[in-house]
Design a protein around this motif. Structure first.
Motif, PDB file in Angstrom:
ATOM      1  N   ARG A   1      42.715  47.699  43.859  1.00 20.38           N
ATOM      2  CA  ARG A   1      41.941  47.232  42.211  1.00 20.38           C
ATOM      3  C   ARG A   1      43.380  45.941  41.389  1.00 20.38           C
ATOM      4  O   ARG A   1      43.141  44.843  41.298  1.00 20.38           O
ATOM      5  CB  ARG A   1      41.804  47.170  41.142  1.00 20.38           C
TER       6      ARG A   1
ATOM      7  N   GLU B   1      43.642  42.461  43.793  1.00 25.17           N
ATOM      8  CA  GLU B   1      42.799  41.939  43.026  1.00 25.17           C
ATOM      9  C   GLU B   1      43.182  41.581  41.485  1.00 25.17           C
ATOM     10  O   GLU B   1      43.034  40.246  41.537  1.00 25.17           O
ATOM     11  CB  GLU B   1      41.106  42.442  42.547  1.00 25.17           C
ATOM     12  N   TYR B   2      43.636  41.734  40.771  1.00 27.68           N
ATOM     13  CA  TYR B   2      43.957  41.551  39.419  1.00 27.68           C
ATOM     14  C   TYR B   2      45.095  40.487  39.136  1.00 27.68           C
ATOM     15  O   TYR B   2      45.252  39.500  39.055  1.00 27.68           O
ATOM     16  CB  TYR B   2      44.232  42.542  38.179  1.00 27.68           C
TER      17      TYR B   2
ATOM     18  N   ARG C   1      37.135  34.765  36.042  1.00 25.05           N
ATOM     19  CA  ARG C   1      36.996  36.089  36.916  1.00 25.05           C
ATOM     20  C   ARG C   1      37.182  37.537  36.123  1.00 25.05           C
ATOM     21  O   ARG C   1      36.984  39.011  36.358  1.00 25.05           O
ATOM     22  CB  ARG C   1      36.926  35.808  38.614  1.00 25.05           C
ATOM     23  N   LEU C   2      38.889  37.032  35.853  1.00 22.15           N
ATOM     24  CA  LEU C   2      40.195  38.105  35.653  1.00 22.15           C
ATOM     25  C   LEU C   2      39.455  38.620  33.926  1.00 22.15           C
ATOM     26  O   LEU C   2      38.934  39.991  34.151  1.00 22.15           O
ATOM     27  CB  LEU C   2      41.541  37.195  35.343  1.00 22.15           C
ATOM     28  N   SER C   3      38.911  38.117  33.243  1.00 23.63           N
ATOM     29  CA  SER C   3      38.183  38.448  31.835  1.00 23.63           C
ATOM     30  C   SER C   3      36.745  39.135  32.063  1.00 23.63           C
ATOM     31  O   SER C   3      36.729  40.125  31.610  1.00 23.63           O
ATOM     32  CB  SER C   3      37.648  36.937  30.729  1.00 23.63           C
ATOM     33  N   GLU C   4      36.200  38.755  33.140  1.00 21.07           N
ATOM     34  CA  GLU C   4      34.789  39.864  33.619  1.00 21.07           C
ATOM     35  C   GLU C   4      35.289  40.662  34.206  1.00 21.07           C
ATOM     36  O   GLU C   4      34.637  41.891  33.598  1.00 21.07           O
ATOM     37  CB  GLU C   4      34.100  38.293  35.155  1.00 21.07           C
ATOM     38  N   ARG C   5      36.612  40.967  34.776  1.00 21.13           N
ATOM     39  CA  ARG C   5      37.286  42.124  35.201  1.00 21.13           C
ATOM     40  C   ARG C   5      37.521  42.971  33.928  1.00 21.13           C
ATOM     41  O   ARG C   5      37.091  44.214  33.794  1.00 21.13           O
ATOM     42  CB  ARG C   5      37.507  42.415  36.372  1.00 21.13           C
ATOM     43  N   LEU C   6      38.113  42.544  33.073  1.00 24.50           N
ATOM     44  CA  LEU C   6      38.842  42.923  31.901  1.00 24.50           C
ATOM     45  C   LEU C   6      37.947  43.663  30.754  1.00 24.50           C
ATOM     46  O   LEU C   6      38.172  44.342  30.833  1.00 24.50           O
ATOM     47  CB  LEU C   6      39.862  42.320  31.701  1.00 24.50           C
TER      48      LEU C   6
ATOM     49  N   ARG D   1      34.920  44.145  31.779  1.00 28.51           N
ATOM     50  CA  ARG D   1      33.491  45.254  32.439  1.00 28.51           C
ATOM     51  C   ARG D   1      34.266  46.538  31.604  1.00 28.51           C
ATOM     52  O   ARG D   1      35.881  47.012  31.849  1.00 28.51           O
ATOM     53  CB  ARG D   1      34.264  45.118  33.188  1.00 28.51           C
TER      54      ARG D   1
END
Length: 54
Positions: A21, A24-25, A46-51, A53
């Motif tokens: 993880r 990935e970040y 994509r970073l915003s989506e993961r953060l 979540r």
């Protein structure tokens, strides 16, 4: 050959081998920092989506 990026800290290469993880970040952050407009935008999205979540 791709672009070379120096790690933010000397310990990053060892840390990302142990944590997928984190890898990935940091890859997404590098995409935001170093990518062209399209790549940087996709990486930021994509970073915003993961953060955000839960």
């Amino acid at each position: 050959m791709g672009q070379a990026v120096d790690p933010l800290f000397k310990s990053v290469p060892q840390a990302i081998q142990k944590d997928d993880r984190l890898y990935e970040y940091l890859a997404l952050i590098d995409g935001v920092r170093l990518g062209h407009q399209r790549e940087a935008g996709l990486a930021a999205e994509r970073l915003s989506e993961r953060l955000l979540r839960k």
